[in-house]
Motif scaffolding. Sequence first.
Motif, short mmCIF file in Angstrom:
data_model
loop_
_atom_site.label_atom_id
_atom_site.label_comp_id
_atom_site.label_asym_id
_atom_site.label_seq_id
_atom_site.Cartn_x
_atom_site.Cartn_y
_atom_site.Cartn_z
N GLU A 141 45.48 -26.66 57.17
CA GLU A 141 46.13 -25.79 58.15
C GLU A 141 47.65 -25.83 58.03
OE1 GLU A 141 46.13 -25.36 63.01
OE2 GLU A 141 44.25 -25.77 61.95
N THR A 142 48.19 -26.98 57.65
CA THR A 142 49.64 -27.09 57.47
C THR A 142 50.14 -26.13 56.41
OG1 THR A 142 49.56 -29.43 58.11
CG2 THR A 142 51.51 -28.67 56.92
N GLY A 143 49.44 -26.11 55.27
CA GLY A 143 49.84 -25.20 54.20
C GLY A 143 49.75 -23.74 54.60
N VAL A 144 48.68 -23.40 55.34
CA VAL A 144 48.51 -22.01 55.78
C VAL A 144 49.64 -21.60 56.71
CG1 VAL A 144 47.03 -20.43 57.06
CG2 VAL A 144 46.02 -22.06 55.49
N VAL A 145 49.99 -22.47 57.65
CA VAL A 145 51.05 -22.14 58.62
C VAL A 145 52.39 -22.00 57.89
CG1 VAL A 145 52.35 -22.99 60.60
CG2 VAL A 145 49.87 -23.18 60.56
N ILE A 146 52.67 -22.87 56.92
CA ILE A 146 53.92 -22.76 56.17
C ILE A 146 53.98 -21.43 55.42
CG2 ILE A 146 55.23 -23.70 54.22
CD1 ILE A 146 54.29 -26.47 55.06
N GLY A 147 52.88 -21.07 54.77
CA GLY A 147 52.86 -19.82 54.01
C GLY A 147 52.96 -18.59 54.89
N THR A 148 52.20 -18.56 55.99
CA THR A 148 52.24 -17.38 56.86
C THR A 148 53.58 -17.28 57.60
OG1 THR A 148 51.09 -18.72 58.54
CG2 THR A 148 49.76 -17.23 57.20
N THR A 149 54.18 -18.42 57.92
CA THR A 149 55.49 -18.39 58.57
C THR A 149 56.53 -17.76 57.67
OG1 THR A 149 54.99 -20.37 59.88
CG2 THR A 149 57.31 -19.80 59.60
N SER A 150 56.49 -18.08 56.38
CA SER A 150 57.45 -17.47 55.44
C SER A 150 57.25 -15.97 55.35
CB SER A 150 57.30 -18.10 54.06
OG SER A 150 56.06 -17.74 53.46
N VAL A 151 56.01 -15.50 55.53
CA VAL A 151 55.74 -14.06 55.47
C VAL A 151 56.22 -13.36 56.74
CG1 VAL A 151 53.92 -12.31 55.30
CG2 VAL A 151 53.79 -14.38 53.92
N MET A 152 56.03 -13.99 57.90
CA MET A 152 56.39 -13.37 59.18
C MET A 152 57.86 -13.54 59.54
SD MET A 152 53.52 -12.13 59.81
CE MET A 152 51.93 -12.40 59.02
N LEU A 153 58.56 -14.44 58.85
CA LEU A 153 59.94 -14.75 59.22
C LEU A 153 60.87 -13.53 59.16
CD1 LEU A 153 61.68 -17.10 60.15
CD2 LEU A 153 62.20 -17.60 57.76
N PRO A 154 60.81 -12.68 58.13
CA PRO A 154 61.71 -11.51 58.12
C PRO A 154 61.55 -10.61 59.33
CG PRO A 154 60.76 -11.85 55.95
CD PRO A 154 60.05 -12.79 56.88
N TYR A 155 60.30 -10.39 59.78
CA TYR A 155 60.09 -9.56 60.98
C TYR A 155 60.75 -10.20 62.20
CZ TYR A 155 56.38 -7.52 58.08
OH TYR A 155 55.68 -6.93 57.08
N THR A 156 60.59 -11.51 62.32
CA THR A 156 61.16 -12.21 63.47
C THR A 156 62.68 -12.13 63.47
OG1 THR A 156 59.29 -13.75 63.37
CG2 THR A 156 61.17 -14.40 64.71
N VAL A 157 63.28 -12.36 62.31
CA VAL A 157 64.75 -12.33 62.22
C VAL A 157 65.28 -10.93 62.50
CG1 VAL A 157 66.72 -12.68 60.69
CG2 VAL A 157 64.83 -14.29 60.65
N LEU A 158 64.61 -9.92 61.98
CA LEU A 158 65.06 -8.54 62.22
C LEU A 158 65.05 -8.20 63.70
CD1 LEU A 158 63.32 -6.61 59.29
CD2 LEU A 158 65.78 -6.81 59.68
N VAL A 159 63.97 -8.55 64.40
CA VAL A 159 63.89 -8.24 65.83
C VAL A 159 64.92 -9.03 66.62
CG1 VAL A 159 62.41 -8.35 67.86
CG2 VAL A 159 61.46 -7.61 65.67
N LEU A 160 65.01 -10.34 66.38
CA LEU A 160 65.91 -11.18 67.16
C LEU A 160 67.37 -10.86 66.87
CD1 LEU A 160 64.15 -14.66 66.94
CD2 LEU A 160 64.23 -13.09 68.87
N GLN A 161 67.69 -10.59 65.61
CA GLN A 161 69.08 -10.31 65.27
C GLN A 161 69.56 -9.04 65.94
OE1 GLN A 161 70.55 -7.91 63.08
NE2 GLN A 161 72.56 -8.85 62.84
N GLY A 162 68.69 -8.03 66.01
CA GLY A 162 69.06 -6.79 66.69
C GLY A 162 69.32 -7.00 68.17
N VAL A 163 68.49 -7.85 68.82
CA VAL A 163 68.67 -8.13 70.24
C VAL A 163 69.94 -8.95 70.46
CG1 VAL A 163 67.69 -9.28 72.26
CG2 VAL A 163 66.22 -7.97 70.71
#
Length: 300
Positions: free
Chosen positions: A162-184
Motif C-alpha cells: 500500500e505504501t508504494g501505491v500511495v507514493i505512486g498515485t500521489t505523484s500522479v495527483m500532485l499536479p492537479y492539487t498544486v494547480l487548484v491550490l495555487q490558483g486559490v
Amino acid sequence: MAGAALAPPKVRTKTSVMRGHRSRIALINAIPVTVFLLILFVYPITGVLSLSLKGDTGGFTLHWYADALSGANLSVLFSTLRISAETAVASLLVGFVLAHAIARMRPVFAALAMLIVVVPHFISALVRTYGWIILLGEHGIINTALTSLHVPGAPFSLLYNETGVVIGTTSVMLPYTVLVLQGVMRGVDGRLLAAAAGFGAGRLTIFRRVYLPLVAPGIGTAGLLSFILCLGYYITPALMGGDHQTVVSALIDQQVMKQDQWNSAAAFGVILLLLTFAGLGILGLARLRRKKTDTRGGGS
C-alpha cells in the motif's frame, strides 16, 4: 423593467422576435453536443447499468451488487477507498507546501515552478510508474542512499504494498492539487494578512484564523478531486501494488479479461460511478453552502 414596459408595441414585438430567433439558434447549436453526449456518455452508462442488473438467465437481479458488496470484493472496495483517501491527504500535504511557495514567488519564477510541476504530468503514466519502481526498489536509489546513511531498518519495503501505491498515485495527483491550490492562494488579498499582523496577531494565528479559512474551499476541491480521480485509477496500483494490493480498477480488469464476468465488472463500474457522483454532490453542496454564507455576510 420600466423602460421595457414603456417601449412602443413595435419595439417590444421586435425584441420578442429577436429573442425567439436567438433561442432557436441556440437549440440548433446544442443539437451536435447533445447527440455527442448521448452517444459517448449516456448510452455506454445505460448499457453498463443494464448489464449490471441482468442475471445469467437474462432476468432482473441484484446479485452482482450483493456480490460486489460482500466478502473479498467488499474488502477490495474498502481498500480502494482507503488508498484514495490516503492519496488525497498526501497530495494536499505536499501540494499545499508547493502551492504556497509558488504563490509567494515572482510571476516569472512562479511560471517556471508551475512548468516543472505540470510537465511531468504529460509524460506517459506507464513511464512514470516504472520510474518509481526503479527509485523505490530494494536496490533502488532511495534504499541505497538510506542504507549508505545507516538508517535503521533500511532497506525498506516500498514496493508491491500500500505504501508504494500511495507514493505512486500521489505523484500522479500532485499536479492537479498544486494547480487548484495555487490558483486559490494567488487570489488571497495580502492586505488582509498585513492587517491581521498590524493588530498584533502572530504568524500561527494569522495562518489559522485568516489564511486557512480563505484557502479552505481550494483545499476541499483539491482533496476531493484527488480522491475521485484515484478511485478509478488503474496503471500505478496495478504495477506498484502487486497481487496482494488489489484495487477496484484492477479487479474489474481481472473479471473482464480473465474471468469473463462482465456483469460483475459492470456492477463495480456503477458503484464507482455512484461514488464519483456522491463526491461531486458533496462538492456542489459545499459550494452552495459557502455561497449562501457569503450572501448572508454581505447582506448583513
